[in-house]
Design an enzyme around this catalytic site. Structure first.
Site, short mmCIF file in Angstrom:
data_model
loop_
_atom_site.label_atom_id
_atom_site.label_comp_id
_atom_site.label_asym_id
_atom_site.label_seq_id
_atom_site.Cartn_x
_atom_site.Cartn_y
_atom_site.Cartn_z
N GLU A 1 0.83 -1.20 0.00
CA GLU A 1 0.00 0.00 0.00
C GLU A 1 0.87 1.25 0.00
O GLU A 1 2.01 1.22 0.44
CB GLU A 1 -0.87 0.02 1.26
CG GLU A 1 -2.35 -0.25 1.04
CD GLU A 1 -3.09 0.84 0.29
OE1 GLU A 1 -2.49 1.59 -0.50
OE2 GLU A 1 -4.31 0.93 0.49
N ASP A 2 0.29 2.35 -0.47
CA ASP A 2 1.01 3.62 -0.41
C ASP A 2 0.89 4.25 0.97
O ASP A 2 1.87 4.69 1.56
CB ASP A 2 0.49 4.60 -1.48
CG ASP A 2 -1.04 4.75 -1.49
OD1 ASP A 2 -1.72 4.07 -0.69
OD2 ASP A 2 -1.54 5.54 -2.30
N ASP B 1 -4.47 5.53 6.22
CA ASP B 1 -5.03 6.70 6.91
C ASP B 1 -5.97 6.21 7.99
O ASP B 1 -5.58 6.03 9.14
CB ASP B 1 -5.71 7.59 5.86
CG ASP B 1 -6.26 8.87 6.44
OD1 ASP B 1 -6.10 9.10 7.65
OD2 ASP B 1 -6.86 9.66 5.69
N PHE C 1 -2.31 16.02 4.34
CA PHE C 1 -2.56 15.39 3.05
C PHE C 1 -1.30 15.45 2.21
O PHE C 1 -0.78 16.52 1.92
CB PHE C 1 -3.73 16.06 2.31
CG PHE C 1 -4.24 15.20 1.19
CD1 PHE C 1 -5.15 14.19 1.44
CD2 PHE C 1 -3.76 15.37 -0.10
CE1 PHE C 1 -5.59 13.37 0.41
CE2 PHE C 1 -4.20 14.55 -1.13
CZ PHE C 1 -5.11 13.55 -0.87
N VAL C 2 -0.79 14.28 1.84
CA VAL C 2 0.48 14.23 1.12
C VAL C 2 0.29 13.73 -0.31
O VAL C 2 -0.65 12.99 -0.60
CB VAL C 2 1.51 13.32 1.85
CG1 VAL C 2 1.90 13.94 3.18
CG2 VAL C 2 0.98 11.91 2.05
N ARG D 1 0.94 12.34 -9.06
CA ARG D 1 1.48 10.98 -8.93
C ARG D 1 2.91 10.89 -9.45
O ARG D 1 3.67 10.03 -9.04
CB ARG D 1 0.63 9.99 -9.74
CG ARG D 1 -0.68 9.64 -9.10
CD ARG D 1 -1.23 8.36 -9.74
NE ARG D 1 -2.68 8.25 -9.57
CZ ARG D 1 -3.28 7.86 -8.46
NH1 ARG D 1 -2.58 7.53 -7.41
NH2 ARG D 1 -4.59 7.78 -8.40
P1 IMP Z 1 -7.85 4.72 4.46
O1 IMP Z 1 -8.86 3.72 3.99
O2 IMP Z 1 -8.48 5.86 5.19
O3 IMP Z 1 -6.73 4.08 5.25
O4 IMP Z 1 -7.27 5.40 3.17
C1 IMP Z 1 -6.39 4.73 2.39
C2 IMP Z 1 -6.32 5.29 0.99
O5 IMP Z 1 -6.68 6.67 0.92
C3 IMP Z 1 -4.88 5.22 0.54
O6 IMP Z 1 -4.61 4.00 -0.06
C4 IMP Z 1 -4.78 6.41 -0.39
O7 IMP Z 1 -5.13 6.01 -1.69
C5 IMP Z 1 -5.77 7.41 0.13
N1 IMP Z 1 -5.12 8.44 0.98
C6 IMP Z 1 -5.15 8.56 2.33
N2 IMP Z 1 -4.44 9.60 2.76
C7 IMP Z 1 -3.90 10.16 1.64
C8 IMP Z 1 -3.01 11.29 1.43
O8 IMP Z 1 -2.55 11.99 2.35
N3 IMP Z 1 -2.68 11.52 0.14
C9 IMP Z 1 -3.14 10.80 -0.92
N4 IMP Z 1 -3.95 9.73 -0.75
C10 IMP Z 1 -4.34 9.42 0.51
MG MG Z 2 -4.02 3.48 -1.86
#
Ligand code: IMP
Ligand code: MG
Length: 178
Positions: free
Chosen positions: A101-102, A105, A154-155, A167
């Site tokens: 995963e990238d 959050d 937010f990154v 990207r």
């Molecule tokens: P989560 O389900 O809230 O953990 O969100 C995960 C997904 O939201 C990641 O795989 C990202 O694609 C996107 N995401 C969350 N925070 C960021 C951010 O700061 N920048 C860009 N994408 C984000």
């Molecule tokens: Mg992602």
């Protein structure tokens, strides 16, 4: 790539910092899996550069698959809805599966993916995420390998986008808007 009026980027992690850490993670993964085969499952699109850099430091025991989920819908906050848009093309049964995963959050995306993959009876199922935000730290068990714990901002860059922009930025930056 151009910034819109009022937007600016605050560098957070340089290309060097990222690559050094990715090599550390790869070494740790190689040590943990030894000679066993590992199926890397990259979560599109955000993990594409991370997966590429990680994979080339893992040696020959790794194979690659991709899934695509959507949870953000071009916004900066999670919608709470996780949708599978593309699935892997192979069986996971009996394999060591490592989700790449990238960023984590809220952890919602990963929690959903792990539940979905568990049913397929992999031999093991772990997660490697380049970035982790503070909100996710309470879900400690979710991610085994973490590149960097970052602040709750937010990154963008190194694969991560904001509405499909940024990207291709080679480093990671906080996106500010006035
Ligand atoms: P989560 O389900 O809230 O953990 O969100 C995960 C997904 O939201 C990641 O795989 C990202 O694609 C996107 N995401 C969350 N925070 C960021 C951010 O700061 N920048 C860009 N994408 C984000
Ligand atoms: Mg992602």
């Amino acid at each position: 790539m151009s910034l819109l009026p009022g937007e600016w980027l605050e560098p957070l992690l340089t290309e060097d910092q990222i690559l050094t850490r990715v090599k550390d993670l790869a070494a740790q993964i190689r040590a943990d899996y030894g000679d066993e085969d590992v199926l890397l499952v990259g979560v599109l699109k955000g993990s594409y550069l991370f997966l590429a850099d990680l994979a080339r430091n893992l040696g020959l025991n790794a194979s690659i698959e991709f899934v695509q989920v959507s949870s953000y819908h071009d916004q900066k906050s999670t919608s709470g809805v996780v949708q599978i848009r593309k699935d892997v093309d192979t069986t996971m049964e009996g394999k060591h599966v490592l989700i790449v995963e990238d960023i984590v959050d809220t952890g919602l995306t990963l929690k959903h993916l792990k539940e979905l993959f568990e049913v397929r009876r992999p031999r093991s199922l772990e997660v490697c995420s380049l970035l982790r935000k503070p909100e996710a730290i309470e879900h400690d068990a979710l991610v085994k390998y973490v590149g960097f714990d970052i602040p709750s901002a937010f990154v963008v860059g190194y694969g991560l986008d904001y509405g499909e922009r940024f990207r291709t930025l080679p480093y990671i930056a906080v996106l500010h808007e006035s």
